[in-house]
Design a protein around this motif. Structure first.
Motif, short mmCIF file in Angstrom:
data_model
loop_
_atom_site.label_atom_id
_atom_site.label_comp_id
_atom_site.label_asym_id
_atom_site.label_seq_id
_atom_site.Cartn_x
_atom_site.Cartn_y
_atom_site.Cartn_z
N PHE A 120 -9.92 -35.44 28.54
CA PHE A 120 -8.73 -34.82 28.18
C PHE A 120 -7.46 -35.12 29.17
O PHE A 120 -7.70 -35.16 30.20
CB PHE A 120 -8.81 -33.28 27.85
N THR A 121 -6.54 -35.36 28.64
CA THR A 121 -5.30 -35.79 29.48
C THR A 121 -4.06 -34.99 28.90
O THR A 121 -3.94 -34.84 27.91
CB THR A 121 -4.85 -37.46 29.37
N ARG A 122 -3.07 -34.76 29.94
CA ARG A 122 -1.83 -34.09 29.46
C ARG A 122 -0.75 -34.86 30.24
O ARG A 122 -0.91 -35.14 31.49
CB ARG A 122 -1.90 -32.43 29.88
N LEU A 168 2.23 -35.02 25.40
CA LEU A 168 0.82 -35.19 24.60
C LEU A 168 -0.49 -34.88 25.16
O LEU A 168 -0.39 -34.64 26.64
CB LEU A 168 0.64 -36.74 24.49
N ILE A 169 -0.96 -34.40 24.48
CA ILE A 169 -2.51 -34.08 24.85
C ILE A 169 -3.30 -35.06 24.31
O ILE A 169 -3.27 -35.43 23.15
CB ILE A 169 -2.98 -32.76 24.28
N GLY A 170 -4.30 -35.65 25.22
CA GLY A 170 -5.10 -36.95 24.56
C GLY A 170 -6.44 -36.54 24.87
O GLY A 170 -6.80 -35.83 25.66
N LEU A 171 -7.22 -37.20 24.26
CA LEU A 171 -8.58 -37.19 24.23
C LEU A 171 -9.32 -38.52 24.00
O LEU A 171 -9.04 -39.17 23.06
CB LEU A 171 -9.31 -36.15 23.23
N GLY A 189 -7.52 -39.78 20.48
CA GLY A 189 -6.51 -38.88 19.70
C GLY A 189 -5.35 -38.24 20.63
O GLY A 189 -5.59 -38.30 21.65
N HIS A 190 -4.34 -38.07 19.84
CA HIS A 190 -3.24 -37.66 20.67
C HIS A 190 -2.48 -36.17 19.98
O HIS A 190 -2.39 -36.39 18.67
CB HIS A 190 -2.10 -38.49 20.99
#
Length: 90
Positions: free
Chosen positions: A54-56, A60-63, A80-81
């Motif tokens: 998971f990134t932020r 955006l939050i990403g996976l 996904g974002h």
């Protein structure tokens, strides 16, 4: 029961096959808490070695998910974002 897990344009249904619902919910909750303070959260479900990244950033939050093979770790093609405003992290 078939479950579909989509985040933005990313389809993570294959990565979530036969997942314990409680285990998955706890992973998502922990990712949410971790992303409040940082920009990266990496977790594995208790019954498999696949890693959920998971990134932020400010928007955006990403996976992305990755899985182990004999040749090493590989990311699945799905990414996904979702917008950070009004979602997940607050």
């Amino acid at each position: 029961m078939d479950v579909s897990l989509r985040i933005g344009s990313g389809d993570f249904s294959d990565a979530g096959t036969s997942v314990c619902v409680l285990d998955f919910a706890l992973m998502l909750h922990t990712a949410r808490i971790t992303l409040r303070e940082g920009s990266l959260a990496v977790f594995e479900l208790s019954d498999r070695q696949d890693a959920w990244h998971f990134t932020r950033d400010s928007e955006l939050i990403g996976l992305r998910t990755r899985y182990a093979t004999r040749e090493g770790w590989h990311f699945r093609p799905a990414e996904g974002h979702r917008p950070t405003q009004g979602h997940c992290v607050k």
